[in-house]
Design an enzyme around this catalytic site. Structure first.
Site, PDB file in Angstrom:
ATOM      1  N   SER A   5       0.877  -1.181   0.000  1.00  0.00           N
ATOM      2  CA  SER A   5       0.000   0.000   0.000  1.00  0.00           C
ATOM      3  C   SER A   5       0.909   1.225   0.000  1.00  0.00           C
ATOM      4  O   SER A   5       2.109   1.119   0.312  1.00  0.00           O
ATOM      5  CB  SER A   5      -0.835  -0.009   1.290  1.00  0.00           C
ATOM      6  OG  SER A   5      -1.411   1.253   1.542  1.00  0.00           O
ATOM      7  N   TYR A  10      -1.670  -1.587  10.431  1.00  0.00           N
ATOM      8  CA  TYR A  10      -1.672  -1.656   8.964  1.00  0.00           C
ATOM      9  C   TYR A  10      -0.370  -1.104   8.396  1.00  0.00           C
ATOM     10  O   TYR A  10       0.265  -1.715   7.540  1.00  0.00           O
ATOM     11  CB  TYR A  10      -2.874  -0.864   8.445  1.00  0.00           C
ATOM     12  CG  TYR A  10      -3.139  -0.995   6.960  1.00  0.00           C
ATOM     13  CD1 TYR A  10      -3.872  -2.072   6.453  1.00  0.00           C
ATOM     14  CD2 TYR A  10      -2.683  -0.039   6.058  1.00  0.00           C
ATOM     15  CE1 TYR A  10      -4.132  -2.185   5.096  1.00  0.00           C
ATOM     16  CE2 TYR A  10      -2.939  -0.150   4.702  1.00  0.00           C
ATOM     17  CZ  TYR A  10      -3.668  -1.217   4.229  1.00  0.00           C
ATOM     18  OH  TYR A  10      -3.918  -1.324   2.880  1.00  0.00           O
TER      19      TYR A  10
HETATM   20  P1  NAD Z   1     -11.193  -6.411   0.036  1.00  0.00           P
HETATM   21  O1  NAD Z   1     -11.742  -6.407   1.419  1.00  0.00           O
HETATM   22  O2  NAD Z   1     -12.117  -6.314  -1.121  1.00  0.00           O
HETATM   23  O3  NAD Z   1     -10.265  -7.678  -0.180  1.00  0.00           O
HETATM   24  C1  NAD Z   1      -9.550  -8.295   0.837  1.00  0.00           C
HETATM   25  C2  NAD Z   1      -9.498  -9.768   0.514  1.00  0.00           C
HETATM   26  O4  NAD Z   1      -8.810 -10.440   1.563  1.00  0.00           O
HETATM   27  C3  NAD Z   1     -10.902 -10.379   0.416  1.00  0.00           C
HETATM   28  O5  NAD Z   1     -10.924 -11.321  -0.629  1.00  0.00           O
HETATM   29  C4  NAD Z   1     -11.050 -11.039   1.758  1.00  0.00           C
HETATM   30  O6  NAD Z   1     -11.956 -12.129   1.719  1.00  0.00           O
HETATM   31  C5  NAD Z   1      -9.623 -11.512   1.990  1.00  0.00           C
HETATM   32  N1  NAD Z   1      -9.341 -11.850   3.365  1.00  0.00           N
HETATM   33  C6  NAD Z   1      -9.562 -11.135   4.496  1.00  0.00           C
HETATM   34  N2  NAD Z   1      -9.201 -11.838   5.585  1.00  0.00           N
HETATM   35  C7  NAD Z   1      -8.725 -13.018   5.131  1.00  0.00           C
HETATM   36  C8  NAD Z   1      -8.217 -14.180   5.759  1.00  0.00           C
HETATM   37  N3  NAD Z   1      -8.129 -14.274   7.101  1.00  0.00           N
HETATM   38  N4  NAD Z   1      -7.820 -15.208   4.973  1.00  0.00           N
HETATM   39  C9  NAD Z   1      -7.934 -15.158   3.620  1.00  0.00           C
HETATM   40  N5  NAD Z   1      -8.414 -14.090   2.979  1.00  0.00           N
HETATM   41  C10 NAD Z   1      -8.806 -13.031   3.723  1.00  0.00           C
HETATM   42  O7  NAD Z   1     -10.119  -5.235  -0.006  1.00  0.00           O
HETATM   43  P2  NAD Z   1      -9.135  -4.727  -1.161  1.00  0.00           P
HETATM   44  O8  NAD Z   1      -9.254  -3.260  -1.154  1.00  0.00           O
HETATM   45  O9  NAD Z   1      -9.326  -5.454  -2.427  1.00  0.00           O
HETATM   46  O10 NAD Z   1      -7.721  -5.095  -0.522  1.00  0.00           O
HETATM   47  C11 NAD Z   1      -6.832  -6.048  -1.070  1.00  0.00           C
HETATM   48  C12 NAD Z   1      -5.409  -5.715  -0.668  1.00  0.00           C
HETATM   49  O11 NAD Z   1      -5.050  -4.455  -1.215  1.00  0.00           O
HETATM   50  C13 NAD Z   1      -5.217  -5.592   0.852  1.00  0.00           C
HETATM   51  O12 NAD Z   1      -3.962  -6.152   1.211  1.00  0.00           O
HETATM   52  C14 NAD Z   1      -5.219  -4.087   1.068  1.00  0.00           C
HETATM   53  O13 NAD Z   1      -4.489  -3.723   2.213  1.00  0.00           O
HETATM   54  C15 NAD Z   1      -4.551  -3.609  -0.203  1.00  0.00           C
HETATM   55  N6  NAD Z   1      -4.817  -2.195  -0.528  1.00  0.00           N
HETATM   56  C16 NAD Z   1      -6.088  -1.775  -0.826  1.00  0.00           C
HETATM   57  C17 NAD Z   1      -6.282  -0.441  -1.172  1.00  0.00           C
HETATM   58  C18 NAD Z   1      -7.648   0.113  -1.556  1.00  0.00           C
HETATM   59  O14 NAD Z   1      -7.786   1.324  -1.750  1.00  0.00           O
HETATM   60  N7  NAD Z   1      -8.680  -0.697  -1.717  1.00  0.00           N
HETATM   61  C19 NAD Z   1      -5.214   0.436  -1.192  1.00  0.00           C
HETATM   62  C20 NAD Z   1      -3.944  -0.037  -0.876  1.00  0.00           C
HETATM   63  C21 NAD Z   1      -3.764  -1.373  -0.570  1.00  0.00           C
END
Ligand code: NAD
Length: 257
Positions: free
Chosen positions: A139, A152
């Site tokens: 991130s 985080y």
């Molecule tokens: P999201 O909540 O849509 O996806 C998260 C995924 O992780 C989901 O598929 C969820 O089921 C899975 N997950 C959660 N706990 C779990 C566990 N214990 N075991 C297995 N799977 C698990 O969110 P997202 O925004 O798609 O985030 C995905 C990644 O991207 C994360 O690591 C997040 O930190 C990172 N990220 C997101 C953003 C954003 O703006 N959305 C920005 C920077 C980084």
């Protein structure tokens, strides 16, 4: 570009960025393994849809990324893991003095330690296959901080650091390891927040996106899951062979500030 014959395992991929990345790998010809901690019909249906639309093999394997043995079992059950995308992640926002310990532990386990376990099992498989790519989704918070996100920010900085170590340990092999550092990405979760944020601040939805949600993103535009998938696929191309140990930002200028 074709990734025919390669298998991409994407943790946390039944929604959001992980799912978007899985789709781009499937469109590029890779077989994909989807994952989350649930085991619902709809999880398996996502894999079936990807297989139907793209013609690749797509499977869903349930495994809880907060548990080391389940992280390891995911890679073993996948049978092959040429491309490992550590994407599973959760968030909690609280000042450090009242940050719940169990939330700290869960965030560190899911967002950081899971990548250690999956990588430990995947690397020998990549060595046997003679090619491999480790792509960790950190991130902008892997490079900078915000208040109230101690676990985080710690986990994401940890992922950036661990990825550098993996890159050095594999530097003389046909394996690379890199981190992708997204800023705000338009996922269904973020999209759902727009109307409520607009209402809360008495703004139009456009203003709420620009002034509140994207306050720190100079481009004032979200990255998309397709763009992130495109970058992940690029990291598997011949042109990316010498890109290893880096943190690649896709944050509309956030970390340039
Ligand atoms: P999201 O909540 O849509 O996806 C998260 C995924 O992780 C989901 O598929 C969820 O089921 C899975 N997950 C959660 N706990 C779990 C566990 N214990 N075991 C297995 N799977 C698990 O969110 P997202 O925004 O798609 O985030 C995905 C990644 O991207 C994360 O690591 C997040 O930190 C990172 N990220 C997101 C953003 C954003 O703006 N959305 C920005 C920077 C980084």
């Amino acid at each position: 570009m074709t990734l025919n014959g390669k298998t991409a395992v994407v943790t946390g991929s039944n929604s959001g960025i992980g799912l978007g990345i899985a789709w781009e790998f499937a469109r590029a010809g890779a077989d994909v393994v989807l994952n989350s901690f649930t085991d619902r019909d709809e999880d398996h249906a996502i894999a079936a849809e990807i297989a139907k639309e793209t013609g690749v093999s797509a499977r869903y394997i349930q495994a809880d990324m907060s548990k080391g043995d389940e992280c390891r079992a995911l890679i073993e059950k996948s049978g092959a893991c040429d491309i490992l995308v550590n994407n599973a992640g959760i968030q909690n926002v609280d000042p450090i003095e009242s940050f719940p310990s169990e939330k700290w532990d869960a965030i560190i386990a899911i967002n950081m330690t899971s990548a250690f376990h999956t990588t430990a099992v995947a690397l020998p498989m990549m060595r046997t296959a003679g090619w491999g790519r480790v792509i960790n989704i950190a991130s902008a918070h892997g490079l900078t901080a915000s208040p109230y996100k101690s676990a985080y920010v710690a986990a994401k900085h940890g992922v950036v650091g661990m990825t550098k170590v993996v890159a050095l340990e594999t530097a003389r092999e046909p394996i690379t390891a890199n981190t992708i550092c997204p800023g705000y990405v338009l996922t269904p979760l973020v999209e759902a927040q727009i109307p409520d944020t607009a209402k809360e601040y008495n703004l139009t939805e456009e203003e709420a996106v620009e002034q509140i949600l994207l306050a720190r993103q100079p481009s004032k535009e979200f990255a998309t899951v397709e763009q992130l998938g495109g970058l992940a696929v690029f990291l598997c191309s011949e042109s990316a062979t010498q890109i290893t140990g880096t943190a690649l930002s896709m944050d509309g200028g956030w970390t340039a500030l």
